[in-house]
Design an enzyme around this catalytic site. Sequence first.
Site, PDB file in Angstrom:
ATOM      1  N   HIS A  49       0.854  -1.210   0.000  1.00  0.00           N
ATOM      2  CA  HIS A  49       0.000   0.000   0.000  1.00  0.00           C
ATOM      3  C   HIS A  49       0.875   1.240   0.000  1.00  0.00           C
ATOM      4  O   HIS A  49       0.975   1.918   1.023  1.00  0.00           O
ATOM      5  CB  HIS A  49      -0.901  -0.012   1.233  1.00  0.00           C
ATOM      6  CG  HIS A  49      -2.092   0.885   1.132  1.00  0.00           C
ATOM      7  ND1 HIS A  49      -2.074   2.201   1.503  1.00  0.00           N
ATOM      8  CD2 HIS A  49      -3.343   0.648   0.713  1.00  0.00           C
ATOM      9  CE1 HIS A  49      -3.268   2.735   1.345  1.00  0.00           C
ATOM     10  NE2 HIS A  49      -4.060   1.804   0.860  1.00  0.00           N
ATOM     11  N   PHE A  50       1.467   1.651  -0.902  1.00  0.00           N
ATOM     12  CA  PHE A  50       1.688   1.123  -2.246  1.00  0.00           C
ATOM     13  C   PHE A  50       3.190   1.047  -2.435  1.00  0.00           C
ATOM     14  O   PHE A  50       3.883   1.943  -1.971  1.00  0.00           O
ATOM     15  CB  PHE A  50       1.050   2.046  -3.285  1.00  0.00           C
ATOM     16  CG  PHE A  50      -0.441   2.190  -3.095  1.00  0.00           C
ATOM     17  CD1 PHE A  50      -1.305   1.217  -3.573  1.00  0.00           C
ATOM     18  CD2 PHE A  50      -0.969   3.282  -2.427  1.00  0.00           C
ATOM     19  CE1 PHE A  50      -2.688   1.349  -3.410  1.00  0.00           C
ATOM     20  CE2 PHE A  50      -2.341   3.412  -2.257  1.00  0.00           C
ATOM     21  CZ  PHE A  50      -3.211   2.454  -2.743  1.00  0.00           C
TER      22      PHE A  50
END
EC number: 4.2.1.59
Length: 145
Positions: A49-50
């Site tokens: 994420h991410f």
Amino acid sequence: MIIDITEIMDWIPHRYPFLLVDRVLKIDPNKSITGIKNVTVNEPQFTGHFPARPVMPGVLMVEAMAQLAAILVAKSLGSTKNKEVFLMAIENAKFRRIVQPGDTMHIHVVIDQQRANVWKFSSTVTVEGEIAAESKFTAMIKDKA
């Protein structure tokens, strides 16, 4: 009253990787609490994420609010050793700023209402003086089974 991570672990059951409060800076039992979470790149949520641009998930900001509220409840009651705090509802959660590794989340929680074993809170997360997230939520305190 400052509460460090060791004492925080005495008050709530959460542990790494899901302990999301690093320090309590101020507490006024039965009223409010302020604490911090230092966001670091080595936290497991950032692997997905991410990967190219790590962003703190909004749900984890709300969880940090709830954990701080649980500390406030414990301090207000004097102990929660034989009790459990459960999140019941999240209302009006808004995310206004990206939180990323290197940021320090300043979390402030206020008790809005308390009836019997149901507590209502409002909370904000700020980073560098800007509101990153805000929410209202409800928790229930139950005896451990």
